[in-house]
Every structure is written in structure tokens, then in C-alpha cells.
Design an enzyme around this catalytic site. Structure first.
Site, PDB file in Angstrom:
ATOM      1  N   ASP A  76       0.880  -1.167   0.000  1.00 20.12           N
ATOM      2  CA  ASP A  76       0.000   0.000   0.000  1.00 20.12           C
ATOM      3  C   ASP A  76       0.917   1.216   0.000  1.00 20.12           C
ATOM      4  O   ASP A  76       1.532   1.534   1.016  1.00 20.12           O
ATOM      5  CB  ASP A  76      -0.895  -0.040   1.250  1.00 20.12           C
ATOM      6  CG  ASP A  76      -1.703   1.247   1.431  1.00 20.12           C
ATOM      7  OD1 ASP A  76      -1.649   2.129   0.554  1.00 20.12           O
ATOM      8  OD2 ASP A  76      -2.394   1.359   2.467  1.00 20.12           O
TER       9      ASP A  76
ATOM     10  N   LYS B 119       2.914  11.112  -3.360  1.00 18.68           N
ATOM     11  CA  LYS B 119       1.881  10.432  -4.148  1.00 18.68           C
ATOM     12  C   LYS B 119       0.983  11.429  -4.894  1.00 18.68           C
ATOM     13  O   LYS B 119       0.482  11.149  -5.968  1.00 18.68           O
ATOM     14  CB  LYS B 119       1.029   9.580  -3.205  1.00 18.68           C
ATOM     15  CG  LYS B 119      -0.001   8.698  -3.879  1.00 18.68           C
ATOM     16  CD  LYS B 119      -0.653   7.787  -2.865  1.00 18.68           C
ATOM     17  CE  LYS B 119      -1.700   6.882  -3.468  1.00 18.68           C
ATOM     18  NZ  LYS B 119      -2.252   5.966  -2.449  1.00 18.68           N
TER      19      LYS B 119
ATOM     20  N   GLU C  76      -7.269   0.467  -4.658  1.00 20.00           N
ATOM     21  CA  GLU C  76      -7.300   0.409  -3.189  1.00 20.00           C
ATOM     22  C   GLU C  76      -8.641  -0.094  -2.641  1.00 20.00           C
ATOM     23  O   GLU C  76      -8.660  -0.993  -1.794  1.00 20.00           O
ATOM     24  CB  GLU C  76      -6.939   1.784  -2.598  1.00 20.00           C
ATOM     25  CG  GLU C  76      -5.456   2.082  -2.730  1.00 20.00           C
ATOM     26  CD  GLU C  76      -5.092   3.548  -2.537  1.00 20.00           C
ATOM     27  OE1 GLU C  76      -5.945   4.328  -2.060  1.00 20.00           O
ATOM     28  OE2 GLU C  76      -3.944   3.908  -2.860  1.00 20.00           O
TER      29      GLU C  76
ATOM     30  N   ASP D 209     -12.851   5.576   2.669  1.00 19.30           N
ATOM     31  CA  ASP D 209     -11.412   5.630   2.976  1.00 19.30           C
ATOM     32  C   ASP D 209     -11.022   7.042   3.391  1.00 19.30           C
ATOM     33  O   ASP D 209     -10.933   7.948   2.558  1.00 19.30           O
ATOM     34  CB  ASP D 209     -10.620   5.175   1.731  1.00 19.30           C
ATOM     35  CG  ASP D 209      -9.106   5.175   1.956  1.00 19.30           C
ATOM     36  OD1 ASP D 209      -8.642   5.699   3.001  1.00 19.30           O
ATOM     37  OD2 ASP D 209      -8.384   4.653   1.085  1.00 19.30           O
TER      38      ASP D 209
HETATM   39  P1  ADP Z   1      -2.924   7.394   3.903  1.00 22.80           P
HETATM   40  O1  ADP Z   1      -3.841   6.390   3.324  1.00 22.80           O
HETATM   41  O2  ADP Z   1      -3.304   8.805   3.550  1.00 22.80           O
HETATM   42  O3  ADP Z   1      -1.501   7.113   3.630  1.00 22.80           O
HETATM   43  P2  ADP Z   1      -3.468   6.362   6.602  1.00 22.80           P
HETATM   44  O4  ADP Z   1      -4.594   5.493   6.213  1.00 22.80           O
HETATM   45  O5  ADP Z   1      -2.262   5.701   7.136  1.00 22.80           O
HETATM   46  O6  ADP Z   1      -3.060   7.400   5.486  1.00 22.80           O
HETATM   47  O7  ADP Z   1      -4.035   7.390   7.689  1.00 22.80           O
HETATM   48  C1  ADP Z   1      -3.237   8.301   8.362  1.00 22.80           C
HETATM   49  C2  ADP Z   1      -4.106   9.135   9.246  1.00 22.80           C
HETATM   50  O8  ADP Z   1      -4.759   8.288  10.182  1.00 22.80           O
HETATM   51  C3  ADP Z   1      -3.330  10.159  10.052  1.00 22.80           C
HETATM   52  O9  ADP Z   1      -4.005  11.403   9.981  1.00 22.80           O
HETATM   53  C4  ADP Z   1      -3.394   9.597  11.463  1.00 22.80           C
HETATM   54  O10 ADP Z   1      -3.369  10.628  12.446  1.00 22.80           O
HETATM   55  C5  ADP Z   1      -4.724   8.901  11.454  1.00 22.80           C
HETATM   56  N1  ADP Z   1      -4.796   7.898  12.516  1.00 22.80           N
HETATM   57  C6  ADP Z   1      -4.021   6.820  12.683  1.00 22.80           C
HETATM   58  N2  ADP Z   1      -4.354   6.159  13.807  1.00 22.80           N
HETATM   59  C7  ADP Z   1      -5.398   6.844  14.349  1.00 22.80           C
HETATM   60  C8  ADP Z   1      -6.183   6.663  15.525  1.00 22.80           C
HETATM   61  N3  ADP Z   1      -5.968   5.678  16.365  1.00 22.80           N
HETATM   62  N4  ADP Z   1      -7.171   7.566  15.754  1.00 22.80           N
HETATM   63  C9  ADP Z   1      -7.370   8.592  14.905  1.00 22.80           C
HETATM   64  N5  ADP Z   1      -6.671   8.798  13.803  1.00 22.80           N
HETATM   65  C10 ADP Z   1      -5.679   7.945  13.525  1.00 22.80           C
HETATM   66 MG    MG Z   2      -4.558   4.883   2.236  1.00 23.61          MG
END
Ligand code: ADP
Ligand code: MG
Length: 627
Positions: free
Chosen positions: A25, A87, A187, A209
């Protein structure tokens, strides 16, 4: 001419011993790698036990760049060399970047012409592809260390709305990182696979998402083992970062931090805010401790209720795209079977609650929402690498719009119809229209309508060097091939001489989902008119062919094979066809062609006899009878 299916690429050879395959991912905020071990898909941690790799690369002069958490700390101190969210730049041109770029604090190299803009760093000018490759290299290393061998291949996920250019850029990054891409996977589809929805009943599923900086909503339909993306929407500037920002702003108010101080401290404050936000996903209160470099201190707490008040307007903003996708797909809430949560921000109880309320269904949250995409990709990779016994269904995508070719009269002949599962290759034979024709333009079209004017032109190329022959004698086989990632290549070959030419339909021709939707709607709306137009055009083309052939025959043989009266009769009918050809009535044209055929039959027979006599001249009859 009938469509011929010539090959079905992508069929894997007999299963080997276990092949090391992984799903990746490649996220805007975080990236992950996962694999299937002992039948179980799991994400792989680094040596410190972290599964998520922040998608950040920090470049240092003459040294290998730092990736992930190691790079993150330089975001404040060395922003120009610390590249995050790359990205967003993949496969985008300078024009696109100007809109996104204002939010990204990098030093873009302004070069005219096509292609992705470069970023100036201490390590030189770098393309988004090169930067992404660093993240992929890191994950490759992690996987190989943990699996104890080289990876055979990977499945990399991309947003459903990624166009050809963005997909190609992702593939290029993988190649640069030394990875073999088994395929790119959408995705939302990966998330659905992780939950095993592809093994379940046919139906319609929503994938919600919410990541760090982006929000995507996709509606998928599972039918006969194939996922089709019915609609996607989202907000490319809405995600967890925005939650952090509103919390940071609230803290500054509470702590009486002046607005001008805000600018210099916003990043640090947002880090504190993010920790508190994440804590509040599992606890009721979070303590906040601000201790800034300029001596400013503040301590306070934030509880879940206060948090909810702050973020509710942001969550509300995600509902509009949800409504829009439903409308675009022509669905109501009752049509939805399952709702799947993806992205770190959907760990927040408030987000789950609001999404559940909206769709009137409890969303799936059992799999960690920030790992679910990588897990789905790993499951696909495992199958594609040949680790599953035969019979295990391979998940397939379909092409959203028909792919066709321009034929005479400005018509489009479909070669691969819409909704065909990929990978696929189809071939069709064509021939020359004119005597002595030595070149042919292959014009590649996309769309459902009958006329070139109403479809989308993808590209065109030429087949040259066809040996001169009479019209209709050459056999040109045109093959369309769409690989598993949806990329199209086309080849044309003249079968008698063997000359050939091909083209890979260059990226940057991607269609937005809205365009696809519109094209499909139009094709239904104009279906009847289109058939009428097609008939007319076909008759006009046939009339042209008959007229050209007859004129050529009269020029060569008219003077000695036609009586004057016959010549006059033929000319009258020929003129009539010329006149009627311009009318809008396919039936009359057809009739005029038939009448012309009738009066030229004798002439045609005489020409045939004559050419046989010519061929036999000077040779004895014996010579022929021996054969
Ligand atoms: P992306 O798909 O954009 O790469 P992610 O799916 O990894 O990102 O999401 C990242 C976001 O998720 C960040 O803003 C992070 O603060 C939030 N996040 C991760 N864990 C938690 C949690 N336990 N509670 C709230 N937000 C969270
Ligand atoms: Mg993502």
C-alpha cells in the site's frame, strides 16, 4: 468481421513451490507491506516493530536518503529536502502541480514540456517517481529481510481514480526499486478482498477511505467474481491532518498563543494534536502538554466530547461525496450490501458512528483500517504468484469503456467491448479500401457510440509499407491488448508481407470517472440514432467503393469491352448513385447500388473472361492441364 480471441495472457504457469510475494500500500501518508504466511495475510513490521512506514523521504548530500520515521523529524528543520505526500505528484503535469503544489513547500523545477515536474534537493533534481522508488525500496528490503529471500513479485495498490499516467508512474517507481509488479490493484478493491467480499454473494459495496490527507469513497459491484468500480468521489484535501489542524487551533486559543506565533509553531502543535487525537480513539480524555522552544508552556486536557464538536463539521464534509457517488451510480441506500472502513482516520469512533448513520449499516472495522489495503494486496499477490491451488478465483477488473478502431465513414468498430475482464487480447482483420493503398492509419477510439465524433480519440499510428495490391486483398490484423493494469497496446500487421507496427497507448489519456459515466449515459440516450447513422455511413462507404471500382474498370477496359449503349446505361445509373449517395436515406442508397450492380453484371463477366484469356495467352493448354 467476427471478433477473434487470440490469446489470454496472464495465465500463470503451473504452481511452483511457495513464491515470495507481497502486497504494498503506497500511501500518501503511510505505506505498508504485507504478505501471506501459512495461509494468513499480515503486514510486516520493521526491526523496531512499526508496521506503518511514513511516506517521507529525507535527502542528504552524498548519502543514502532516510525514509519513514527517520525522515519525519526533518520536516520542520529541513523542509526543502524532506519530501512528504509525493503520491499527490505522481503522473501529474506541471499544470496540475500548480494547484496542488501551492500546498507543498518544495522547490519545483519549472521546466516546460510534458512530464512530471522535478523537485530540487541537495541530492539533485528528483522526480516523484524516483522519490516514490525510495519508499518502495525500503519496503522491499523490509519484506526480504523478514521473509528471508528475494520477492518474486508484488501487487501495488493505487486509488481507483488514478488515471493511466498515474498508474504508469507507480509502475515506473516499482521498476526503479527493483520490484516486479504482478499488477496494480485499486485500493477499494483491495480492501474488499481483505474482507473476503469477493468470496461472498454478488452485491454492491461501499468503501469509505479517510486517510491522512485524502478522502475517497468508492462504490464497487461484485458480479461473477469481478469487481467493477461503479462510482468514485472524494476530497483530495481532507483527512486526518485537518483534524489535527482544528485541534491545534483550539489549543492555541485555549493557551492564548498569538496568531503570528501560530505560523512558526503550527507543525509542532499539530504533532501534539495528532497524538491527542489518536489517544482519544481509545480513551476518554487526553492530556495536552505544550512546551515550545520560545519558552511558552501550556497544559490542558481534551475529552472526546470536545473533540467531536471540533471535528463534526469535517466529518460532515465527507457525506457530500457519499451522496454524490450514490447518485452517480444510480443507487439508493437500500442497494448497498456492505460498508468497509479504510484509512487511519476511520479508527475514530465518531467517524464510524457518522458513517454508520449515513449508510444505515454497521461498517466493517475488524481489520485495522490502516492495514486493510495492504492485506488485500497481499492476498492478490499470493494468488498471482501462483501459490494457490488451481481453481482459486483470480480477482479481475474490467475495462470501463469499449475500445475500438476508426473504420471508413467515420465509424467506430468495437474491438474490446466494455466490461470485458482484463487482461485480454483481441484481434480483428481489416483490409485496404483503395487499389494500391500502401499505408493505413490505425485510429484508436474509446467509447460506446457509433461515430468517431462521439467517442474519445486515444491515439493514432500508421502502418506503412503495405505492398500495393487491389483493394480488399491485403489482410491487416489489428490486435488490441490490455494488460492486468488496464494499460493498452495495439499492433497492426499485414499478414501477407509481414510488415507490422505497434504502439503502447501513452499514459495521460486517463478518463475521470465522471467522463466515463457521461459517455455511458450518452451511449444509451443516442443508441437508436447511432444505429441509423451507422447504417447510413456504411451504405455511403459501400457506394464509394462500388463507384471507385467501376470507374477504374471503365478506364482500363471500357473502350474495348463495353458497347456504347451499355456505357450510356451504366453512366446513368452511376450518376444516380452519386446523387443518392448524398441523401440521408440508407435504403435508397442500397437500392441504387443494387441497380448499378445489375447493369454492370455483363461487363464484370466479360472482364473476368478477358483477364483469364490474357493470363493464358502464350501458353499451351497442356501447360495448364498439368497443374
Ligand atoms: P494514507 O492512506 O493517507 O496514507 P493512513 O490510512 O495511514 O493514510 O491514515 C493516516 C491518518 O490516520 C493520520 O491522519 C493519522 O493521524 C490517522 N490515525 C491513525 N491512527 C489513528 C487513531 N488511532 N485515531 C485517529 N486517527 C488515527
Ligand atoms: Mg490509504
Amino acid at each position: 468481421m467476427a471478433l477473434l480471441q487470440i490469446t489470454e495472457p496472464g495465465k500463470t504457469a503451473a504452481p511452483h513451490y511457495h513464491n515470495l510475494a507481497a502486497g504494498i500500500d503506497l500511501g500518501t501518508t503511510n505505506s505498508l507491506v504485507a504478505t501471506v504466511r501459512s495461509g494468513l495475510a499480515e503486514t510486516l513490521p520493521d526491526i523496531k516493530g512499526h508496521h506503518l512506514l511514513p511516506s517521507i523521504v529525507h535527502y542528504v548530500k552524498n548519502e543514502t536518503p532516510q525514509i519513514g520515521t527517520a525522515a519525519k523529524q526533518y520536516a520542520h528543520t529541513d523542509p526543502l529536502n524532506t519530501i512528504a505526500s509525493v503520491k499527490r505528484l505522481m503522473g501529474r503535469g506541471l499544470k496540475d502541480i500548480k494547484t496542488i503544489g501551492t500546498r507543498l513547500p518544495y522547490d519545483f523545477v519549472e521546466k516546460e514540456g510534458q512530464g512530471m515536474p522535478m523537485i530540487r534537493t541537495v541530492a539533485g533534481e528528483l522526480s516523484p517517481v524516483q522519490i516514490s522508488a525510495e519508499i518502495l525500496k525500503n519496503l522491499k528490503q523490509r519484506a526480504e529481510d523478514s521473509l528471508g529471500g528475494a520477492l518474486t513479485g508484488v501487487v501495488i495498490t493505487v486509488p481507483a481514480y488514478f488515471d493511466d499516467a498515474q498508474r504508469q508512474a507507480t509502475k515506473d517507481a516499482a521498476i526503479l526499486a527493483g520490484l516486479k509488479v504482478l499488477r496494480l490493484l485499486n485500493e477499494p478493491t483491495a480492501a474488499a478482498v481483505a474482507y473476503g467480499l469477493d468470496q461472498g454473494a454478488e452485491g454492491i459495496h461501499v468503501i469509505y477511505d479517510l486517510g491522512g490527507g485524502t478522502f475517497d469513497i468508492s462504490i464497487l459491484r461484485l458480479q461473477r467474481g469481478v469487481f467493477e468500480v461503479l462510482a468514485t468521489a472524494g476530497n483530495s484535501a481532507l483527512g486526518g491532518d485537518d483534524f489535527d489542524r482544528v485541534i491545534a487551533q483550539w489549543m492555541m486559543q485555549e493557551a492564548n498563543i498569538a496568531n503570528d506565533a501560530q505560523q512558526s509553531h503550527i507543525r509542532e502543535l499539530m504533532d501534539i494534536a495528532r497524538t491527542a487525537k489518536e489517544t482519544l480513539s481509545t480513551q476518554d480524555t487526553a492530556s495536552l502538554n505544550i512546551q515550545l522552544a520560545d519558552g511558552l508552556q501550556w497544559h490542558g486536557t481534551l475529552n472526546r466530547e470536545q473533540l467531536n464538536t471540533l471535528i463534526d463539521p469535517l466529518i460532515q464534509k465527507t457525506m457530500m461525496p457519499c451522496r454524490r457517488t450514490l447518485r452517480d451510480a444510480g443507487l439508493t441506500l437500500d442497494d448497498i450490501n456492505e460498508v468497509v472502513m479504510v484509512g487511519g482516520s476511520t479508527r475514530m469512533p465518531r467517524v464510524r458512528e457518522k458513517v454508520g448513520d449515513f449508510f444505515k449499516r454497521t461498517p466493517h472495522v475488524n481489520i485495522d483500517p490502516d492495514k486493510v489495503v495492504a492485506i488485500g494486496a497481499a492476498i492478490q499477490a499470493d494468488i498471482l504468484a501462483g501459490n494457490k491451488p488451481d481453481g482459486e478465483m483470480l480477482l479481475l477488473d474490467v475495462i470501463p469503456l469499449s475500445l475500438g478502431i476508426e473504420t471508413m465513414g467515420g465509424l467506430v468498430e468495437k474491438i474490446i467491448p466494455r466490461n470485458t475482464t482484463i487482461p485480454v487480447a483481441r484481434a480483428q482483420d481489416f483490409t485496404t479500401f483503395k487499389d494500391g493503398q500502401i499505408a493505413m492509419t490505425i485510429h484508436i477510439m474509446q467509447g460506446e457510440r457509433e461515430l468517431v465524433l462521439d467517442c474519445r480519440s486515444l491515439t493514432r499510428f500508421e502502418l506503412r509499407g503495405i505492398p500495393p495490391m487491389v483493394a480488399g486483398a491485403a489482410r491487416i490484423r489489428v490486435t488490441y491488448q490490455v494488460d492486468a493494469d488496464g494499460l493498452l497496446s495495439v499492433s497492426a500487421k499485414e499478414e501477407i508481407s509481414g510488415i507490422h507496427s505497434d504502439i503502447i497507448v501513452k499514459p495521460s489519456y486517463g478518463l475521470q470517472d465522471n467522463d466515463i459515466e457521461q459517455m455511458l449515459k450518452d451511449s444509451l440516450k443516442y443508441a437508436k440514432e447511432d444505429v441509423i447513422t451507422r447504417n447510413l455511413r456504411e451504405q455511403q462507404v459501400e457506394a464509394d467503393r462500388v463507384i471507385n471500382a467501376l470507374r477504374a474498370a471503365i478506364t482500363t477496359d471500357g473502350h474495348h469491352l463495353l458497347k456504347h449503349q451499355e456505357f450510356v446505361t451504366i453512366n446513368i445509373k452511376l450518376d444516380e448513385l452519386l446523387r443518392i449517395k448524398e441523401s440521408k436515406d440508407a435504403k435508397s442508397i442500397k437500392k441504387a447500388i443494387e441497380q448499378l450492380d445489375e447493369v454492370t453484371q455483363d461487363f464484370a463477366a466479360r472482364r473476368m473472361d478477358y483477364s483469364i484469356r490474357q493470363a493464358m495467352q502464350g501458353r499451351s493448354v497442356d501447360e495448364f492441364s498439368e497443374n
